[in-house]
Design a protein around this motif. Structure first.
Motif, mmCIF file in Angstrom:
data_model
loop_
_atom_site.group_PDB
_atom_site.id
_atom_site.type_symbol
_atom_site.label_atom_id
_atom_site.label_comp_id
_atom_site.label_asym_id
_atom_site.label_seq_id
_atom_site.Cartn_x
_atom_site.Cartn_y
_atom_site.Cartn_z
ATOM 1 N N UNK A 7 -28.382 3.111 34.491
ATOM 2 C CA UNK A 7 -29.395 3.528 35.456
ATOM 3 C C UNK A 7 -28.749 4.107 36.708
ATOM 4 N N UNK A 8 -27.664 3.498 37.149
ATOM 5 C CA UNK A 8 -26.989 3.983 38.349
ATOM 6 C C UNK A 8 -26.485 5.406 38.163
ATOM 7 N N UNK A 9 -25.878 5.696 37.005
ATOM 8 C CA UNK A 9 -25.378 7.044 36.738
ATOM 9 C C UNK A 9 -26.520 8.038 36.639
ATOM 10 N N UNK A 10 -27.599 7.645 35.990
ATOM 11 C CA UNK A 10 -28.763 8.522 35.877
ATOM 12 C C UNK A 10 -29.340 8.836 37.252
ATOM 13 N N UNK A 11 -29.520 7.810 38.070
ATOM 14 C CA UNK A 11 -30.096 8.019 39.391
ATOM 15 C C UNK A 11 -29.200 8.893 40.262
ATOM 16 N N UNK A 12 -27.900 8.678 40.184
ATOM 17 C CA UNK A 12 -26.977 9.510 40.946
ATOM 18 C C UNK A 12 -27.082 10.965 40.497
ATOM 19 N N UNK A 13 -27.135 11.175 39.197
ATOM 20 C CA UNK A 13 -27.257 12.534 38.680
ATOM 21 C C UNK A 13 -28.530 13.210 39.137
ATOM 22 N N UNK A 14 -29.641 12.496 39.075
ATOM 23 C CA UNK A 14 -30.923 13.066 39.502
ATOM 24 C C UNK A 14 -30.917 13.367 41.000
ATOM 25 N N UNK B 238 -39.875 7.255 31.124
ATOM 26 C CA UNK B 238 -40.688 6.997 32.310
ATOM 27 C C UNK B 238 -40.012 7.510 33.579
ATOM 28 N N UNK B 239 -38.700 7.342 33.667
ATOM 29 C CA UNK B 239 -37.996 7.812 34.856
ATOM 30 C C UNK B 239 -37.998 9.332 34.927
ATOM 31 N N UNK B 240 -37.758 9.991 33.814
ATOM 32 C CA UNK B 240 -37.710 11.451 33.819
ATOM 33 C C UNK B 240 -39.072 12.062 34.123
ATOM 34 N N UNK B 241 -40.135 11.361 33.757
ATOM 35 C CA UNK B 241 -41.489 11.854 34.045
ATOM 36 C C UNK B 241 -41.755 11.919 35.544
ATOM 37 N N UNK B 242 -40.979 11.193 36.320
ATOM 38 C CA UNK B 242 -41.153 11.156 37.773
ATOM 39 C C UNK B 242 -40.292 12.182 38.499
ATOM 40 N N UNK B 243 -39.499 12.933 37.764
ATOM 41 C CA UNK B 243 -38.559 13.868 38.383
ATOM 42 C C UNK B 243 -38.806 15.292 37.886
ATOM 43 N N UNK B 244 -38.692 16.284 38.772
ATOM 44 C CA UNK B 244 -38.804 17.675 38.331
ATOM 45 C C UNK B 244 -37.534 18.189 37.653
ATOM 46 N N UNK C 271 -34.055 9.537 17.532
ATOM 47 C CA UNK C 271 -34.595 8.392 18.259
ATOM 48 C C UNK C 271 -35.323 8.830 19.524
ATOM 49 N N UNK C 272 -34.758 9.802 20.232
ATOM 50 C CA UNK C 272 -35.385 10.285 21.464
ATOM 51 C C UNK C 272 -36.723 10.949 21.182
ATOM 52 N N UNK C 273 -36.790 11.729 20.110
ATOM 53 C CA UNK C 273 -38.056 12.360 19.744
ATOM 54 C C UNK C 273 -39.112 11.309 19.418
ATOM 55 N N UNK C 274 -38.704 10.286 18.692
ATOM 56 C CA UNK C 274 -39.636 9.223 18.320
ATOM 57 C C UNK C 274 -40.162 8.479 19.545
ATOM 58 N N UNK C 275 -39.338 8.445 20.608
ATOM 59 C CA UNK C 275 -39.734 7.777 21.847
ATOM 60 C C UNK C 275 -40.500 8.710 22.785
ATOM 61 N N UNK C 276 -40.747 9.931 22.351
ATOM 62 C CA UNK C 276 -41.518 10.868 23.154
ATOM 63 C C UNK C 276 -40.728 11.593 24.220
ATOM 64 N N UNK C 277 -39.412 11.659 24.069
ATOM 65 C CA UNK C 277 -38.586 12.291 25.094
ATOM 66 C C UNK C 277 -38.466 13.810 24.923
ATOM 67 N N UNK C 278 -38.184 14.263 23.714
ATOM 68 C CA UNK C 278 -38.084 15.696 23.478
ATOM 69 C C UNK C 278 -37.036 16.399 24.331
ATOM 70 N N UNK C 279 -35.846 15.829 24.412
ATOM 71 C CA UNK C 279 -34.799 16.379 25.269
ATOM 72 C C UNK C 279 -34.148 17.618 24.668
#
Length: 254
Positions: free
Chosen positions: A81-88, A119-125, A150-158
């Protein structure tokens, strides 16, 4: 960039880590612009004073991608989470629409964390894109297919950053990977490779021992391409301009 033409970028690591650390990514962003690049990819591992550099880089209006050196999942399989938040945060500060990361230590035991990521990515542009790196856990076709399923199944579509050179470090066929993953690719790292003794090295794309034109032809049309191979020369602006011209010509032939 002419109207309707997909952009050509430069990953700032292409100018050499030691040089970039010494002169700064702002210097090389301006050089890239002078050479005719449409934008740049800022590298997290080459920031020295992020607090000062990020606003200055943002002011150029040229940063299209922020590249995080951290994996999305830690070695223990937990979402970092820390790396993701720093990146965002850094992508936002740079006004970069895309954040590029590798999956790191993602595995079957971490499937539950995909919902938290969604959920986190949905909050970021900022758009997160996944790159194939040079590790078995995050750089093989099997590992990437498993993750994206796995990501597609979770609704991410990255989407994916396709690094055409990194496959060789993993002993994999870049062309096969391109044909398999092309529908997901939204950004391409152009990188030539040669084999020297017991290792692969990155080289200018025209000097590549790999069929780089065939790989690029397998990609969807209209994607941004980025130079991510050594840019050198006494006249670095001219040398960079020539490499961009080569890729522009290749795009017309793709």
């Amino acid at each position: 960039m002419s109207e309707g033409q997909a952009p050509l970028l430069i990953s700032l690591s292409s100018f050499g880590a030691s040089e970039v650390l010494m002169r700064g990514q702002l210097h090389y962003t301006r050089l890239a612009q002078a050479a005719g690049a449409d934008g740049v990819e800022v590298r997290g591992e080459l920031l020295v004073d992020a607090a000062a550099e990020l606003p200055a880089l943002a002011e150029t209006g040229l940063v299209a991608v922020y590249s995080s050196p951290d994996g999305l999942w830690a070695a223990d399989g937990g979402l970092d989470v820390e790396a993701l938040e720093l990146g965002l945060r850094r992508a936002t500060a740079l006004r970069a629409p895309r954040l590029k990361m590798a999956i790191g230590g993602f595995g079957h035991g971490t499937l539950g964390s995909l919902a938290a990521l969604r959920e986190r990515l949905a909050q970021s542009p900022v758009e997160l894109v996944i790159e194939n790196d040079q590790t078995p856990a995050a750089g093989t076709l099997t590992a990437l297919q498993r993750f994206f399923t796995a990501a597609d199944a979770a609704g991410l579509g990255l989407g994916m950053t396709f690094d055409m050179g990194n496959w060789h470090w993993m002993g994999e066929c870049a062309r096969q990977a391109a044909e398999t993953l092309a529908p997901r690719v939204c950004y391409v790292h152009c990188k030539g490779v040669q084999r020297q003794r017991e290792r692969w090295i990155a080289v200018p794309i025209a000097d590549s021992a790999a069929p780089w034109r065939a790989v690029l032809r397998a990609m969807p049309a209209g994607l941004p391409w980025a130079i991510e191979y050594p840019l050198q020369g006494d006249d670095l602006v001219a040398a960079t301009h020539n490499e961009l011209a080569l890729l522009r010509a290749a795009r017309l032939q793709a």
